[in-house]
Design a protein around this motif. Structure first.
Motif, short mmCIF file in Angstrom:
data_model
loop_
_atom_site.label_atom_id
_atom_site.label_comp_id
_atom_site.label_asym_id
_atom_site.label_seq_id
_atom_site.Cartn_x
_atom_site.Cartn_y
_atom_site.Cartn_z
N LEU A 109 77.27 2.43 -18.01
CA LEU A 109 76.28 3.75 -18.15
C LEU A 109 75.16 2.99 -17.21
CD1 LEU A 109 74.52 5.98 -19.66
CD2 LEU A 109 73.47 4.35 -20.91
N PHE A 110 74.69 1.82 -17.34
CA PHE A 110 73.69 1.36 -16.57
C PHE A 110 73.99 1.35 -15.12
CE2 PHE A 110 71.62 -2.36 -14.23
CZ PHE A 110 70.38 -2.13 -14.61
N SER A 111 75.12 1.05 -14.66
CA SER A 111 75.56 1.02 -13.28
C SER A 111 75.69 2.19 -12.56
CB SER A 111 76.74 0.16 -13.03
OG SER A 111 77.78 0.58 -13.90
N ALA A 112 76.30 3.23 -13.45
CA ALA A 112 76.30 4.80 -13.03
C ALA A 112 75.12 5.31 -12.83
CB ALA A 112 76.96 5.37 -13.92
N THR A 113 74.23 4.94 -13.92
CA THR A 113 72.78 5.81 -13.91
C THR A 113 71.94 5.02 -12.54
OG1 THR A 113 72.78 5.60 -15.99
CG2 THR A 113 70.84 6.20 -15.12
N LEU A 114 72.25 3.74 -12.31
CA LEU A 114 71.46 3.19 -11.40
C LEU A 114 72.11 3.46 -9.81
CD1 LEU A 114 69.50 0.97 -10.42
CD2 LEU A 114 70.91 -0.56 -10.61
N LEU A 115 73.38 3.94 -9.84
CA LEU A 115 74.04 4.38 -8.64
C LEU A 115 73.38 5.73 -8.33
CD1 LEU A 115 76.02 4.26 -6.28
CD2 LEU A 115 77.54 5.06 -7.91
N ILE A 116 73.26 6.54 -9.36
CA ILE A 116 72.82 7.83 -9.24
C ILE A 116 71.41 7.91 -8.66
CG2 ILE A 116 72.30 9.98 -10.33
CD1 ILE A 116 74.63 9.82 -12.10
N GLY A 153 76.94 -5.03 -14.92
CA GLY A 153 77.04 -3.80 -14.06
C GLY A 153 76.04 -3.67 -13.13
N GLY A 154 75.12 -4.63 -13.11
CA GLY A 154 74.15 -4.46 -12.13
C GLY A 154 74.44 -5.50 -10.85
N ALA A 155 75.14 -6.45 -11.28
CA ALA A 155 75.61 -7.45 -10.50
C ALA A 155 76.84 -6.91 -9.61
CB ALA A 155 76.14 -8.96 -11.06
N THR A 156 77.81 -6.01 -10.41
CA THR A 156 78.57 -5.30 -9.67
C THR A 156 78.31 -4.38 -8.42
OG1 THR A 156 79.74 -5.52 -11.73
CG2 THR A 156 80.75 -4.34 -10.03
N PHE A 202 75.27 -4.40 -7.25
CA PHE A 202 74.95 -4.97 -6.04
C PHE A 202 75.74 -5.71 -5.00
CE2 PHE A 202 72.36 -8.61 -4.13
CZ PHE A 202 71.25 -8.17 -4.13
N ILE A 203 76.95 -6.24 -5.60
CA ILE A 203 77.92 -6.84 -4.91
C ILE A 203 78.69 -5.75 -3.88
CG2 ILE A 203 79.81 -8.36 -4.60
CD1 ILE A 203 78.90 -9.76 -7.18
N PHE A 204 79.03 -4.74 -4.61
CA PHE A 204 80.16 -3.83 -4.12
C PHE A 204 79.25 -2.37 -3.52
CE2 PHE A 204 82.77 -6.15 -7.15
CZ PHE A 204 83.63 -6.42 -6.14
N LYS A 205 77.79 -2.65 -3.61
CA LYS A 205 77.11 -1.53 -3.19
C LYS A 205 77.64 -0.84 -1.66
CE LYS A 205 73.13 -1.34 -0.52
NZ LYS A 205 71.95 -1.88 -0.02
N ALA A 206 77.83 -1.91 -0.85
CA ALA A 206 78.14 -1.45 0.70
C ALA A 206 79.57 -0.79 0.44
CB ALA A 206 78.50 -2.59 1.51
N VAL A 207 80.51 -1.34 -0.31
CA VAL A 207 81.77 -0.48 -0.28
C VAL A 207 81.80 0.63 -1.14
CG1 VAL A 207 84.22 -0.95 -1.38
CG2 VAL A 207 82.96 -3.03 -0.61
N ILE A 208 80.93 0.84 -2.23
CA ILE A 208 80.99 2.27 -2.96
C ILE A 208 80.30 3.13 -2.02
CG2 ILE A 208 79.80 3.09 -4.80
CD1 ILE A 208 79.94 0.34 -6.38
N THR A 209 79.06 2.70 -1.48
CA THR A 209 78.41 3.99 -0.54
C THR A 209 79.26 4.18 0.54
OG1 THR A 209 77.13 2.16 0.49
CG2 THR A 209 76.06 3.23 -1.48
#
Ligand SMILES: Nc1ncnc2c1ncn2[C@@H]1O[C@H](COP(=O)(O)OP(=O)(O)O)[C@@H](O)[C@H]1O
Ligand SMILES: [Mg+2]
Lengths: 400, 228
Positions: A35-42, A334-337, A339-346
């Motif tokens: 929930l946290f990482s999905a919301t943060l991503l959005i 979730g936050g760390a994930t 943070f680390i995979f931000k570049a890959v995800i985006t």
């Protein structure tokens, strides 16, 4: 003397069955983490769109037909691009009813060898007489308009204010570094249109590879629409009245980004709802088990004179401790994930990214924690209540 | 009767067991004076534990009234009834009754911590540990103690809030004679301090120490002997 608080007693109880406690924490952590990482991503994508589109300042982007995709990726993720149309388009756009302001821009890809930067960057020429995208920023942050060999750079360009950068054999003074938007602008270098044309001309002698851009060519026209008409209408008119061009609205671009994101997140959200429901049920089951196992102990506490309320709070505290720990773990992981995979995800989603402001971050953390804790409280409500209602003697006997 | 600490009027407790009703305690009336040491004897299943639980308010009588210090305990709301149990009564049970996650020291002071106000001093806890002969075992956990030692900790715990009444259900049930004698000596010492004690027991040695012996049979109180 140190009290034996409820918290202490509850924590000790949880240590008794470490495996069970860890499993419960893990389930909540998964629920809270997704929930946290999905919301943060959005939120980060939306934050970036908000900041980036505000910086762009335009309602509509007019580009040559066929350049829709590359212009969007240039705008959103900063993949450099170059496409050209004749500057006569500008006057045609201006004459479309409903168009308030129109300003041309010229896109040039830098050479890979540009001194400042790894890979290509986008060079953007703007017209200081009509511009409304870069100029407001310049007015606030530098002393007046750019000079002939001045540039301002996006936040990801590795050059500081006062330094010199080299493009196509020319030196430019960096007079300002813009704030991050998370979008393509962060990897862009802005100069006056005239400077850009001159750079192209001089590249014939000075550059390793000459630029094939002539005066009279432009890449896009930024349009501001009269507030009395709808943006979609004006875009429609431009597309039909000005042959060879497409008018893309800022909203369309934002929407296409959000669509791409929600396509990706839909599965995530379904999963998340399932995990929350599962953790609710699991915790409820675990706590009715705990209440059963500990009947005698509950009876004993009652015999020693603790009241119903105490037993109720004890059980609730145990559940809340577990779920708070789970929520915290989920937020961290979730936050760390992210943070680390931000570049890959985006990159794989083609979405812009800008961390939201700190206060929003805090709200998100607290909200997730609160939800975790509420889940624990809700799930343990019935077991806690029924345990507090046990008759002490019956509880002690049942435990036999 | 200002002197009675316990006053039971016609109390009964019945259980439904399938088609039958079990009369665990059947119309028992009883007055116990303050400062007495009373033993309760009778066969297994005769209702001794049920009687003790009724006196302590751990279970509600099917009929009849239970008064402690002239207060009908079942007229009290849960909070006050619990407080009364906490302050007035100390229980020891047939079985090991320590909280396994707390050490000896914390087990003993646990009943003083429920409302957060009655914080006892560490010296008081130490004094009680000394009294039951476990002065240096404060940091031990219940699983590290013998059965007799656990009983003694439970006994120290009943004393923490300085109760007026101790209800002990077979406190020496599974102990050897020497340990039984030690525990009994502690009970006597407590009683000499003015605390009223009710002990359910199968042991003649224990019963003989009491000033009064009650005999239970099939839920009835059949004898009430003043010992010499
Ligand atoms: N909760 C209960 N449900 C059904 N029967 C019970 C319950 N508690 C006690 N009894 C019955 O009541 C009788 C008295 O039990 P108890 O007071 O434990 O006797 P004692 O302590 O003298 O051995 C027994 O027959 C027992 O089976
Ligand atoms: Mg019994």
């Amino acid at each position: 003397m140190k009290r034996i608080g409820l918290l202490n007693l509850a924590a000790q109880n949880l240590k008794r069955k470490p495996f069970r406690s860890i499993v419960t924490v893990a389930i909540v952590a998964i629920a809270a983490g997704t929930l946290f990482s999905a919301t943060l991503l959005i939120s980060s994508v939306q934050q970036s769109l908000k900041v980036g589109m505000k910086r762009l300042g335009a309602d509509i982007l007019v580009i040559p037909e066929g350049a829709e995709e590359s212009s969007e990726s240039a705008l959103i993720t900063g993949v450099p691009t170059s496409f050209y149309m004749d500057e006569s388009v500008l006057d045609e756009v201006r004459s479309v009813p409903g168009v308030d302001q129109a300003s041309p821009q010229l896109f040039i890809e830098s050479l890979i060898s540009a001194a400042c930067c790894t890979g290509h960057v986008q060079l953007v020429g703007y017209d200081p007489d009509t511009d409304f995208a870069v100029s407001p920023w310049l007015e606030e942050n530098t002393q007046g308009p750019l000079g002939d060999s001045d540039v301002v750079v996006g936040s990801l360009i590795l050059a500081n204010k006062g330094e010199t950068v080299k493009f196509y054999g020319q030196d430019f003074n960096v007079v300002g570094v813009m704030d991050a938007t998370g979008m393509g602008a962060d990897e862009s270098v802005f100069m006056q249109l005239d400077t850009a044309y001159r750079m192209a001309e001089e590249s014939q002698q000075d550059a390793l590879s000459a630029l094939d851009v002539q005066r009279g060519q432009i890449s896009s026209v930024l349009v501001r629409v009269n507030p009395e008409v709808t943006i979609d209408q004006v875009a429609q008119r431009i597309s039909t009245n000005v042959p060879g061009t497409v008018a893309v609205t800022a909203n369309e671009i934002s929407r296409s980004v959000t669509d791409r994101l929600s396509g990706f997140l839909r599965g995530f959200i379904v999963l998340d709802v399932i995990v929350w429901v599962m953790s609710l049920l699991t915790i409820a089951a675990i706590f009715s088990m705990i209440v059963n196992e500990r009947q005698r102990e509950i009876g004993l506490l009652r015999a020693m004179g603790s009241n119903r309320n105490y037993i109720f709070k004890l059980m609730l505290t145990e559940a809340v401790l577990l779920t708070a720990a789970g929520g915290l773990a989920g937020i961290l992981i979730g936050g760390a994930t992210l943070f680390i995979f931000k570049a890959v995800i985006t990159a794989s989603l083609g979405v812009p990214y800008l961390w939201p402001p700190l206060w929003y971050f805090a709200v998100l953390v607290l909200g997730t924690l609160l939800l975790s804790v509420l889940t624990g409280a809700l799930a343990s409500l019935y077991p806690a209540f029924s345990s507090s209602r046990l008759e002490p003697y019956a509880a002690i006997r049942q435990g036999e | 009767m200002a002197d009675s600490i316990i006053s039971l009027k016609e109390i009964s407790k019945t259980y439904k067991a399938g088609p039958n009703t079990v009369r665990a305690v059947n119309k028992v009336s009883l007055e116990i004076d303050r400062g007495q040491m009373v033993s309760i004897v009778g066969h297994s299943g005769s209702g001794k534990t049920t009687l003790l639980s009724l006196i302590g308010g751990l279970t509600k009588p099917t009929s009849g009234t239970v008064k402690l210090n002239d207060t009908d305990i079942w007229t009290l709301p849960d909070k006050e009834q619990s407080l009364l149990r906490n302050r007035l009564i100390g229980f020891t049970f047939q079985f090991a009754s320590l909280i396994p996650t707390l050490n000896v020291f914390d087990n003993i002071r646990l009943p003083s911590t429920f409302d957060g106000t009655a914080l006892v001093s560490p010296e008081r806890v130490q004094e009680l540990m000394d009294k039951v002969g476990l002065g240096d075992r404060g940091h031990s956990y219940p699983s590290e103690l013998s059965g007799g030692e656990q009983r003694r900790v439970a006994l120290a715990r009943t004393m923490i809030n300085e109760p007026q009444l101790i209800l002990a259900d077979e406190p020496t049930g599974d102990l050897d004679e020497d340990t039984e004698a030690e525990i009994l000596a502690i009970f006597r010492q407590i009683n000499e301090g003015g605390v009223t004690i009710l002990i359910v027991t199968h042991s003649k040695a224990v019963a003989s120490q009491a000033s009064q012996t009650l005999k239970m049979h099939k839920g009835h109180l059949t004898e009430n002997l003043e010992n010499s």
